[in-house]
Write an enzyme that holds these catalytic residues in place. Structure first.
Site, PDB file in Angstrom:
ATOM      1  N   ARG A  77      -0.535   4.235  -6.522  1.00  0.00           N
ATOM      2  CA  ARG A  77      -0.658   2.902  -7.106  1.00  0.00           C
ATOM      3  C   ARG A  77       0.184   2.818  -8.371  1.00  0.00           C
ATOM      4  NH1 ARG A  77      -1.750   1.381  -3.015  1.00  0.00           N
ATOM      5  NH2 ARG A  77      -3.621   0.365  -2.196  1.00  0.00           N
TER       6      ARG A  77
ATOM      7  N   GLU B 180       5.053  -5.656  -8.255  1.00  0.00           N
ATOM      8  CA  GLU B 180       5.820  -5.524  -7.022  1.00  0.00           C
ATOM      9  C   GLU B 180       6.199  -6.905  -6.508  1.00  0.00           C
ATOM     10  OE1 GLU B 180       3.776  -2.998  -4.242  1.00  0.00           O
ATOM     11  OE2 GLU B 180       3.722  -1.305  -5.625  1.00  0.00           O
TER      12      GLU B 180
ATOM     13  N   HIS C  21       7.509   0.401  -1.582  1.00  0.00           N
ATOM     14  CA  HIS C  21       6.124   0.593  -1.123  1.00  0.00           C
ATOM     15  C   HIS C  21       6.082   0.878   0.381  1.00  0.00           C
ATOM     16  CE1 HIS C  21       1.715  -0.497  -2.273  1.00  0.00           C
ATOM     17  NE2 HIS C  21       1.749   0.461  -1.373  1.00  0.00           N
TER      18      HIS C  21
END
Length: 523
Positions: free
Chosen positions: A236, A265, A283
């Site tokens: 994370r 993000e 990601h």
């Protein structure tokens, strides 16, 4: 306990296998590729019992508050920081994840970044594609004999350790809820963070983003590390302080970073993601066909199990539900809930209550029985109270309820729940047991009820003189059919009566009963 699930919205490109599993089990499912605004999502969710998301959609308190039909939220993946779990719990909404669905993919991605950092693969690839042939610029190092520090020894951390051990790396790690012995089973030497930092050539983090882990790698911790340490974050964004990481890269204290996640993000820290010593990915930890298929299928199967009340694996915010699925525990949940209802009827929310349990089968059921007790105590406060939110709402309202396990008394073979309740005006002691899977009220204030009372239908309970019974029966007969009568022996000129009826007893009827201690309960 089962949860009604008839219609589920699948968002964030959840794998189509989820829709297939749900519909094969009679649950309507809609796959949507639309990226909803919060207001649009609230409008869309009005017709759904459940929603499944990946990481893109945020299920906020505002969304949960304004979607009263919503009873279950599924995360097709591990982390649930995009779901307001605390608020969902307060509203009695189940939150689930698929804890093992993306484990292998995330672990492999971690190992990929370790290898790429060791051999400068992305930069070398870009150089050759730019028409250059500069072998000396990309001198790397072997992983054999190097030390990998792992923060977070859950499924992903352990799988990453196993894979990097095959390269000959020494694996050390920290996790506050994993023992040294448990870590050793995966050939990981457990140590504190301060012991670990100076020994690491590589550090990888595998924790949720919570206050205790935010900025875990910062200026202070980087200063304790070997010069040139390399770090990987596939967990994370925010676990590694991005500004501190940039400073460590510029100073040479950090020799490189593999980042798959970011504080924001898409990332806005351009200087960090474009740094020549940083490998930046969008990601991708769970972005494999296998992980997405597995997560989609597993979350759908978990929804089906919850709808049937057969299994509650993956539920994050309602530990009581797992025990509630047990055939043996269901009648005991009924006992605790109904004892709470009796106390609430006499004392409202003013009682201080303690539920004492005895029996090996109840020795580990404290959470479950407390939730059931609280649900009973709050039965008149809210129609939305259930095993998910009862304990939370009780705490907010200041309802005093505890559960204690008593030592088995010599010669005692029976399990029981005994609820002791006190308020300013009265004291109640209620003994509940289960006989042949039937919940029963056995005694009131240590006076045995004859016959034992089954918790069903509507109940009038009061304490009065034996001569009061004809009047009571007369009053109840006018309102509906009297089904059963239980009473205790006479003590100090009065006894307890428990009378079940076909209809709920009205306030008008209650006012005609000759007793100060009288209450009507519907089970």
């Amino acid at each position: 306990m089962s949860v009604k699930i008839t219609n589920v919205l699948l968002l964030d490109n959840v794998d189509p296998s989820a829709k297939n599993v749900l519909e094969e089990n009679g649950i309507k499912a809609t796959l949507s590729k639309e990226k909803f605004t919060p207001d649009a999502l609230i409008k869309e969710l009005q017709q759904y019992d459940g929603v499944v998301v990946r990481s893109a959609t945020k299920i906020t308190s505002e969304i949960i508050e304004n979607c009263p039909k919503l009873s279950i939220i599924g995360r097709a993946g591990t982390g649930v920081d995009n779901v307001d779990v605390k608020f969902a719990t307060k509203k009695g909404v189940i939150v689930m994840n698929t804890p093992g669905g993306n484990t292998l993919s995330a672990a492999e991605h971690t190992c990929t970044l370790v290898c790429c950092l060791a051999r400068n693969v992305p930069a070398a690839d870009a150089s050759v594609k730019a028409g250059k042939w500069d072998r000396k610029a990309f001198m790397g190092h072997e992983l054999f004999g190097k030390t990998l520090g792992i923060v977070g020894l859950g499924r992903i951390g352990r799988e990453a350790a196993t894979r990097m051990q095959s390269f000959g790396m020494t694996t050390i790690g920290f996790d506050p809820i994993v023992s040294k012995e448990e870590a050793a089973k995966s050939n990981i030497e457990w140590m504190t963070l301060d012991e670990m930092w100076p020994r690491c050539d590589y550090i990888t983090v595998h924790t949720p983003l919570i206050p205790q882990t935010k900025g875990l790698l910062n200026d202070t911790s980087f200063a304790k590390c070997k010069k040139g340490v390399r770090v990987i974050n596939c967990a994370r964004g925010g676990i590694i302080d991005e500004e501190a990481l940039l400073r460590a890269l510029e100073s040479g204290q950090c020799g490189g970073a593999g980042l798959d996640v970011y504080v924001e993000e898409p990332p806005t820290n351009v200087a960090l993601v474009r740094h020549p010593k940083v490998i930046s990915c969008p990601h991708l930890g769970a972005s494999t066909t296998e992980a997405q298929t597995r997560c989609g299928r597993e979350i759908a199967e978990q929804f089906v199990n919850v709808s049937k009340g057969t299994d509650f694996f993956g539920v994050l915010n309602a530990p009581a539900l797992s025990q509630a699925a047990s055939t043996d525990m269901k009648p005991w949940i009924s006992v605790a809930t109904n004892l709470g209802k009796v106390v609430q009827a006499f004392m409202k929310n003013t009682a201080v209550t303690t539920l004492y349990t005895q029996g090996a089968n109840l020795s580990k059921s404290g959470q479950c029985l407390k939730a059931a007790l609280c649900a009973g105590l709050l039965c008149s406060s809210s129609s939305s109270v259930n095993l998910i939110n009862a304990a939370s709402i009780s705490a907010d309202l200041g309802v005093n309820a505890t559960v204690k396990q008593e030592e088995v008394k010599s010669g005692s073979k029976h399990s029981y729940c005994r609820l002791e309740a006190k308020c300013e005006t009265m004291t109640l002691s209620l003994l509940g047991m289960v006989f042949e899977h039937t919940p029963l009220l056995i005694s009131i204030n240590n006076q045995r009820l004859s016959p034992a009372l089954q918790f069903n239908d509507n109940l009038l309970m009061y304490k009065g003189e034996p001569s009061s019974l004809p009047n009571t029966i007369g009053v109840l007969s006018q309102a509906g059919e009297v089904k059963s009568l239980s009473s205790t022996s006479v003590q100090n000129g009065s006894r307890w009566f428990a009378i079940t009826t076909t209809q709920a007893v009205s306030k008008d009827a209650i006012s005609k009963i000759y007793s100060e201690n009288v209450a009507s309960i519907s089970f």
